[in-house]
Every structure is written in C-alpha cells, then in structure tokens.
Design a protein around this motif. Structure first.
Motif, PDB file in Angstrom:
ATOM      1  N   TRP A 188     -39.241 -11.790  17.456  1.00 25.22           N
ATOM      2  CA  TRP A 188     -37.933 -11.427  18.005  1.00 25.22           C
ATOM      3  C   TRP A 188     -38.092 -10.686  19.333  1.00 25.22           C
ATOM      4  CZ3 TRP A 188     -32.849 -12.179  17.663  1.00 25.22           C
ATOM      5  CH2 TRP A 188     -31.998 -11.219  18.184  1.00 25.22           C
ATOM      6  N   VAL A 189     -38.997  -9.700  19.364  1.00 23.39           N
ATOM      7  CA  VAL A 189     -39.205  -8.918  20.578  1.00 23.39           C
ATOM      8  C   VAL A 189     -39.748  -9.804  21.694  1.00 23.39           C
ATOM      9  CG1 VAL A 189     -40.584  -7.065  21.595  1.00 23.39           C
ATOM     10  CG2 VAL A 189     -39.508  -6.730  19.371  1.00 23.39           C
ATOM     11  N   GLY A 190     -40.724 -10.660  21.376  1.00 22.54           N
ATOM     12  CA  GLY A 190     -41.287 -11.557  22.386  1.00 22.54           C
ATOM     13  C   GLY A 190     -40.257 -12.513  22.952  1.00 22.54           C
ATOM     14  N   LEU A 191     -39.429 -13.087  22.066  1.00 20.37           N
ATOM     15  CA  LEU A 191     -38.385 -14.019  22.506  1.00 20.37           C
ATOM     16  C   LEU A 191     -37.350 -13.306  23.368  1.00 20.37           C
ATOM     17  CD1 LEU A 191     -37.106 -16.840  22.332  1.00 20.37           C
ATOM     18  CD2 LEU A 191     -35.950 -16.091  20.234  1.00 20.37           C
ATOM     19  N   ALA A 192     -36.977 -12.092  22.974  1.00 22.34           N
ATOM     20  CA  ALA A 192     -35.970 -11.342  23.726  1.00 22.34           C
ATOM     21  C   ALA A 192     -36.466 -11.010  25.124  1.00 22.34           C
ATOM     22  CB  ALA A 192     -35.611 -10.064  22.967  1.00 22.34           C
ATOM     23  N   LYS A 193     -37.694 -10.528  25.224  1.00 20.49           N
ATOM     24  CA  LYS A 193     -38.236 -10.159  26.530  1.00 20.49           C
ATOM     25  C   LYS A 193     -38.434 -11.395  27.416  1.00 20.49           C
ATOM     26  CE  LYS A 193     -40.397  -5.810  25.156  1.00 20.49           C
ATOM     27  NZ  LYS A 193     -39.457  -5.013  25.977  1.00 20.49           N
ATOM     28  N   GLU A 194     -38.850 -12.506  26.819  1.00 19.83           N
ATOM     29  CA  GLU A 194     -39.006 -13.733  27.593  1.00 19.83           C
ATOM     30  C   GLU A 194     -37.650 -14.232  28.091  1.00 19.83           C
ATOM     31  OE1 GLU A 194     -40.742 -16.926  29.524  1.00 19.83           O
ATOM     32  OE2 GLU A 194     -41.622 -15.079  28.722  1.00 19.83           O
ATOM     33  N   THR A 195     -36.621 -14.086  27.263  1.00 21.59           N
ATOM     34  CA  THR A 195     -35.266 -14.470  27.679  1.00 21.59           C
ATOM     35  C   THR A 195     -34.804 -13.632  28.865  1.00 21.59           C
ATOM     36  OG1 THR A 195     -34.715 -15.119  25.407  1.00 21.59           O
ATOM     37  CG2 THR A 195     -32.873 -14.706  26.905  1.00 21.59           C
ATOM     38  N   ALA A 196     -35.040 -12.316  28.783  1.00 20.57           N
ATOM     39  CA  ALA A 196     -34.661 -11.434  29.892  1.00 20.57           C
ATOM     40  C   ALA A 196     -35.387 -11.827  31.168  1.00 20.57           C
ATOM     41  CB  ALA A 196     -34.981  -9.986  29.524  1.00 20.57           C
ATOM     42  N   HIS A 197     -36.663 -12.178  31.025  1.00 19.49           N
ATOM     43  CA  HIS A 197     -37.448 -12.578  32.197  1.00 19.49           C
ATOM     44  C   HIS A 197     -36.909 -13.888  32.797  1.00 19.49           C
ATOM     45  CE1 HIS A 197     -40.911 -13.133  34.807  1.00 19.49           C
ATOM     46  NE2 HIS A 197     -41.087 -14.349  34.297  1.00 19.49           N
ATOM     47  N   GLN A 198     -36.575 -14.853  31.934  1.00 19.91           N
ATOM     48  CA  GLN A 198     -36.080 -16.144  32.412  1.00 19.91           C
ATOM     49  C   GLN A 198     -34.704 -16.019  33.071  1.00 19.91           C
ATOM     50  OE1 GLN A 198     -37.631 -19.011  32.516  1.00 19.91           O
ATOM     51  NE2 GLN A 198     -39.477 -18.343  31.433  1.00 19.91           N
ATOM     52  N   LEU A 199     -33.884 -15.081  32.611  1.00 21.18           N
ATOM     53  CA  LEU A 199     -32.550 -14.906  33.179  1.00 21.18           C
ATOM     54  C   LEU A 199     -32.592 -14.251  34.553  1.00 21.18           C
ATOM     55  CD1 LEU A 199     -30.475 -13.736  30.073  1.00 21.18           C
ATOM     56  CD2 LEU A 199     -30.193 -15.868  31.334  1.00 21.18           C
ATOM     57  N   GLY A 200     -33.655 -13.523  34.823  1.00 27.08           N
ATOM     58  CA  GLY A 200     -33.715 -12.752  36.072  1.00 27.08           C
ATOM     59  C   GLY A 200     -33.550 -13.591  37.312  1.00 27.08           C
ATOM     60  N   LEU A 234     -23.991 -10.789  33.126  1.00 24.09           N
ATOM     61  CA  LEU A 234     -25.273 -11.461  32.865  1.00 24.09           C
ATOM     62  C   LEU A 234     -26.446 -10.509  33.091  1.00 24.09           C
ATOM     63  CD1 LEU A 234     -24.736 -15.007  34.440  1.00 24.09           C
ATOM     64  CD2 LEU A 234     -25.016 -14.457  32.015  1.00 24.09           C
ATOM     65  N   GLU A 235     -26.323  -9.670  34.100  1.00 21.06           N
ATOM     66  CA  GLU A 235     -27.368  -8.671  34.331  1.00 21.06           C
ATOM     67  C   GLU A 235     -27.480  -7.720  33.143  1.00 21.06           C
ATOM     68  OE1 GLU A 235     -25.980  -7.197  38.260  1.00 21.06           O
ATOM     69  OE2 GLU A 235     -28.085  -7.464  38.826  1.00 21.06           O
ATOM     70  N   ILE A 236     -26.331  -7.340  32.620  1.00 24.71           N
ATOM     71  CA  ILE A 236     -26.324  -6.446  31.458  1.00 24.71           C
ATOM     72  C   ILE A 236     -26.954  -7.130  30.248  1.00 24.71           C
ATOM     73  CG2 ILE A 236     -24.821  -5.272  29.792  1.00 24.71           C
ATOM     74  CD1 ILE A 236     -22.884  -4.719  32.119  1.00 24.71           C
ATOM     75  N   VAL A 237     -26.621  -8.431  30.064  1.00 24.08           N
ATOM     76  CA  VAL A 237     -27.201  -9.182  28.949  1.00 24.08           C
ATOM     77  C   VAL A 237     -28.717  -9.241  29.069  1.00 24.08           C
ATOM     78  CG1 VAL A 237     -27.364 -11.467  27.888  1.00 24.08           C
ATOM     79  CG2 VAL A 237     -25.127 -10.550  28.511  1.00 24.08           C
ATOM     80  N   ALA A 238     -29.203  -9.530  30.288  1.00 24.28           N
ATOM     81  CA  ALA A 238     -30.647  -9.565  30.497  1.00 24.28           C
ATOM     82  C   ALA A 238     -31.267  -8.205  30.225  1.00 24.28           C
ATOM     83  CB  ALA A 238     -30.944 -10.007  31.928  1.00 24.28           C
ATOM     84  N   ASP A 239     -30.557  -7.140  30.655  1.00 27.46           N
ATOM     85  CA  ASP A 239     -31.056  -5.779  30.411  1.00 27.46           C
ATOM     86  C   ASP A 239     -31.113  -5.480  28.919  1.00 27.46           C
ATOM     87  OD1 ASP A 239     -31.861  -3.134  31.318  1.00 27.46           O
ATOM     88  OD2 ASP A 239     -29.897  -2.473  30.611  1.00 27.46           O
ATOM     89  N   ARG A 240     -30.110  -5.975  28.176  1.00 34.03           N
ATOM     90  CA  ARG A 240     -30.116  -5.790  26.719  1.00 34.03           C
ATOM     91  C   ARG A 240     -31.377  -6.385  26.097  1.00 34.03           C
ATOM     92  NH1 ARG A 240     -24.103  -8.152  25.464  1.00 34.03           N
ATOM     93  NH2 ARG A 240     -22.837  -6.377  26.166  1.00 34.03           N
ATOM     94  N   PHE A 241     -31.640  -7.637  26.454  1.00 35.21           N
ATOM     95  CA  PHE A 241     -32.797  -8.306  25.870  1.00 35.21           C
ATOM     96  C   PHE A 241     -34.102  -7.616  26.259  1.00 35.21           C
ATOM     97  CE2 PHE A 241     -29.886 -11.930  25.307  1.00 35.21           C
ATOM     98  CZ  PHE A 241     -30.227 -12.315  24.023  1.00 35.21           C
ATOM     99  N   SER A 242     -34.162  -7.068  27.452  1.00 36.88           N
ATOM    100  CA  SER A 242     -35.391  -6.390  27.870  1.00 36.88           C
ATOM    101  C   SER A 242     -35.622  -5.103  27.089  1.00 36.88           C
ATOM    102  CB  SER A 242     -35.326  -6.080  29.370  1.00 36.88           C
ATOM    103  OG  SER A 242     -34.346  -5.098  29.651  1.00 36.88           O
ATOM    104  N   LYS A 243     -34.546  -4.532  26.532  1.00 33.40           N
ATOM    105  CA  LYS A 243     -34.664  -3.275  25.780  1.00 33.40           C
ATOM    106  C   LYS A 243     -35.051  -3.498  24.319  1.00 33.40           C
ATOM    107  CE  LYS A 243     -31.621  -0.180  28.381  1.00 33.40           C
ATOM    108  NZ  LYS A 243     -31.588  -0.912  29.643  1.00 33.40           N
ATOM    109  N   ILE A 244     -34.962  -4.735  23.829  1.00 32.63           N
ATOM    110  CA  ILE A 244     -35.315  -5.019  22.441  1.00 32.63           C
ATOM    111  C   ILE A 244     -36.798  -4.702  22.218  1.00 32.63           C
ATOM    112  CG2 ILE A 244     -35.554  -6.822  20.691  1.00 32.63           C
ATOM    113  CD1 ILE A 244     -32.696  -6.044  21.221  1.00 32.63           C
TER     114      ILE A 244
END
Length: 410
Positions: free
Chosen positions: A192-204, A239-249
């Motif tokens: 879950w953590v890996g997927l969330a951080k990768e999602t945040a990275h891809q959204l950037g 969208l920036e906030i969403v990416a920030d959320r995933f990076s905090k997981i």
C-alpha cells in the motif's frame, strides 16, 4: 460476489469444518468413555462378588478369589446399612490406620479407622458418578452392604482429554492465525505504501504541466479573471493535494491545531459545486472547536464521506454536517447525515472492511482508508451513528479537542 464476501465465505467454511472435526473428536471420545465406563461397572460388580466369595470360600479357593478381586483397580468404598465404612479399595492408604483394642493381654482386637473427612469426600464423589451396588455380605448382619465406586484415573483423564486437546489446538491456531494475519497485514501495508508513493510520484509531472498550460492559456486569451480558469486552477490545486496525500501514506503526518468547522466548510464549498444541483448542503454547529488535523489527509476523509453520501442519494436529497462537542468538552463530534438509501444494521462494521462495496465498479477502499486516516493518523474514531433503510445515514467522527492553552500533539 466481491473479494470481501469471498473472504467471509471461506471463514465460514473453515469454521464449519473446524466445528465438524471438533464434534467428531468429542463424539468418538464420549463413545470410548461410555464403553470404558460400562467395563468399569462390570469390574465393580465383579469386585463385589469376589468380596463376598472371599468371605465364604475355603482356603483352597481363597488365593484365587483374592487374585480376581485385586484385578479390579476401580476405587471403591464398602459400607454397612448405617453408612459405617467396612473396607476400601484403590484409595489413599495413608488415610487409614489400625487401632488395637486391648481385650486381654493375650488377645488384641484389630480395628481399622478412617480419616472421616477424606473418605466422606470420596464417597460423595462416588455417589455423584454411579449408583452404589447393593450386596449382602456374610457375617455383617442382616442389612445390605453398599459398594460405592468411582471412575478410574484412566477414565477421568480420558474424559478431560478432548477438551484439553481442543484447547491446545485452539490456542495453537489462534497464535498461528495472529502471526499469519500480522505478517499479511505488514506485507499489505508495504504494498500500500509503495503504491501510494509511486502514485504521488507519477502525478507530479502531469500536474506541473497542467499548471504551465493554464498560465499559457491565461496569457494567450487574456483570461486572468475568467471564472472558468479559476475553477481549473482549483482542480489542479486539488490534484496537488491528492498527490501530497499519497506521498504522506506510510509516514507520521504532522498535526496542527485548526478550527474544525472552518476546515470542513472549506472542503464542502469546493465539493458542492461539483455535484448535482438537486443535492443541498448545510453546515451547522459550533464554529470555535479546535482539533489536531493534517488538512490534506482530513480533507480526504470528508471527501470520501461526502462522495458516499452523494452516491447514496438517488436523485434529490440533502447532506447536513454538524460540528458539536460532548458535555465534558474534551471531544469534537462531526456528524455527516444524508437522506440516501441507508445501511442495514448488520453492515455497520463491515462497510469499513477493505474490499466491501455495493457499487459494481467500486474498489471498496474509500471507507477503509477513511477509518485508517481517522484512527491511525488522527487518534480519533469513526462509526455509523445511525441509519435507516430508505431514510438515510449518519456517520460520526470523534476527534480529541485541543484548547488554546494545550500544546499541539503530533
């Protein structure tokens, strides 16, 4: 049938198999106990008859009778019609002693005496297990003698064995299940953590591009004050906030004191213009209560609850959000009430399980994620306060209140 329902089905199947195995073990052990009990009853009767025979037999047969009698290891007590102990078998020999009554210097009469408390306790046990065997022994008067007997040590242990066995198996399975479940959850959390951080990275990258394109559009069409451009900017910021959320997981978020009413209202104002106009929103309650919040994550909680409320409303309805506190003033309550389909009472807990969803295209992660954010990251609580089918549902979030004089806790 979704993944969560499949998981529950397998749990029920495994539980049913466990009950069948346990019942089979108990039934077979009870069968053995019954057979051994019948055998011991026969041996007790044999001992009673051999006792009688030993009294009336001549010397030639006496050794054989004693051998037959002593082959029985069933603990027993023989009493006369008045309850006086005549003899015992298979009990603690240290609880009896021999007293000599001096009749004359040349003739001493031996008399057995018993510890009354010990033997009375043993007799009560025997009474509770079996009916006494009645027999008339020569030389003991005209009354009947009673032979009390109890289960052998082997039979007693056999009766307890299945319960001990099942208890040990249950403890072992519980430990194994806990260890396996903990390992599985740890693995799921890592994924879950890996997927969330990768999602945040891809959204950037696309978010940065969208911001640049909006600036180009403003300059090209001189649309600095265009409300449509403002809304597009709001969506990109979201969208920036969403990416920030995933990076905090997976990391511990920083909580800061915020007025709960203002935080919730800011998101409601953003959200309500993006849903059906037939759904009305209403904010009420205390406007001064503070709690420790991480706004990007907490907005996610409110977003998930509002989306569920909107999806529960078929065509037209209302969503009300009320902020309040309890009598001792140490908690903040956030109640979100909709006029949707409602939730069956049996689903009040299961709706927060990963994979549970009533929508054909749903992943079943929204409320599970909401619960994780509220309980793990904000040390709060969330539950279904009330729901009625066809009338609506109220979710309640409970947060710890922060007063102005209290330091903020991360």
């Amino acid at each position: 049938m979704n993944a969560y329902q499949n998981k529950r089905l397998w749990k029920y199947i495994l539980l049913t198999l466990a009950v069948i195995i346990a019942s089979g073990s108990l039934l077979y052990t009870n069968y053995l106990v019954r057979k051994i009990a019948e055998s011991e009853h026969t041996r007790a009767q044999l001992w009673a008859l051999s006792l009688k025979q030993s009294i009336i037999s001549d010397d030639k047969d006496f050794a054989y009778v004693l051998a037959v009698r002593d082959s029985s290891i069933v603990p027993a007590i023989v009493t006369d019609e008045n309850g006086e102990i005549q003899t015992t078998k298979g009990l603690d020999s240290t609880k009896t002693f021999i007293k000599l009554d001096n009749i004359s210097e040349s003739n001493n009469k031996k008399k057995l005496e018993y510890d009354p408390e010990y033997f009375e306790h043993q007799r009560e046990i025997m009474k509770s297990q079996h009916e006494p065997i009645k027999i008339i022994l020569p030389g003991t008067g005209s009354g009947e003698n009673l032979i009390y007997y109890k289960d052998s040590l082997l039979l007693t242990r056999l009766k307890l064995f299945p319960y001990i066995q099942l208890s040990v198996i249950a403890v072992f399975l519980l430990i194994a299940y806990t260890a396996f479940n903990s390992s599985r959850k740890s693995e799921q959390n890592q994924v879950w953590v890996g997927l969330a951080k990768e999602t945040a990275h891809q959204l950037g990258t696309p978010i940065s591009s969208l911001m640049a394109w909006i600036e180009l559009l403003k300059n090209k069409f001189e649309a600095e004050d265009d409300p449509l451009m403002a809304e597009m900017e709001n969506d990109v910021k979201r969208l920036e906030i969403v990416a920030d959320r995933f990076s905090k997981i997976g990391s511990t978020p920083k909580l800061e004191p915020h007025i709960v009413y203002d935080v919730v209202k800011d998101f409601v104002d953003y959200f309500k213009v993006r849903v059906n106009n037939n759904i009305s929103f209403e904010m009420t309650g205390n406007t001064d209560l503070k709690a420790g919040l991480n706004i990007p994550l907490f907005d996610w909680v409110i977003e998930n609850l509002l989306k569920n409320a909107v999806n529960a409303i078929d065509d037209k309805g209302s969503i009300k959000i009320n902020i309040s506190t309890n009598k001792v003033q140490d908690q903040v309550f956030i109640d979100i009430t909709d006029t949707g389909k409602g939730i069956p009472r049996s689903k009040f807990i299961t709706i927060f399980q990963p994979g549970y969803t009533t929508r054909k295209r749903g992943w079943g992660l929204g409320l599970s994620l909401t619960k994780r954010i509220v309980e793990n990251y904000h040390s709060g609580n969330i539950f279904v306060r009330d729901s009625e089918l066809g009338k609506g549902t109220t979710f309640r979030i409970i947060l710890k209140r922060i007063r102005d004089e209290q330091p903020t806790e991360a």
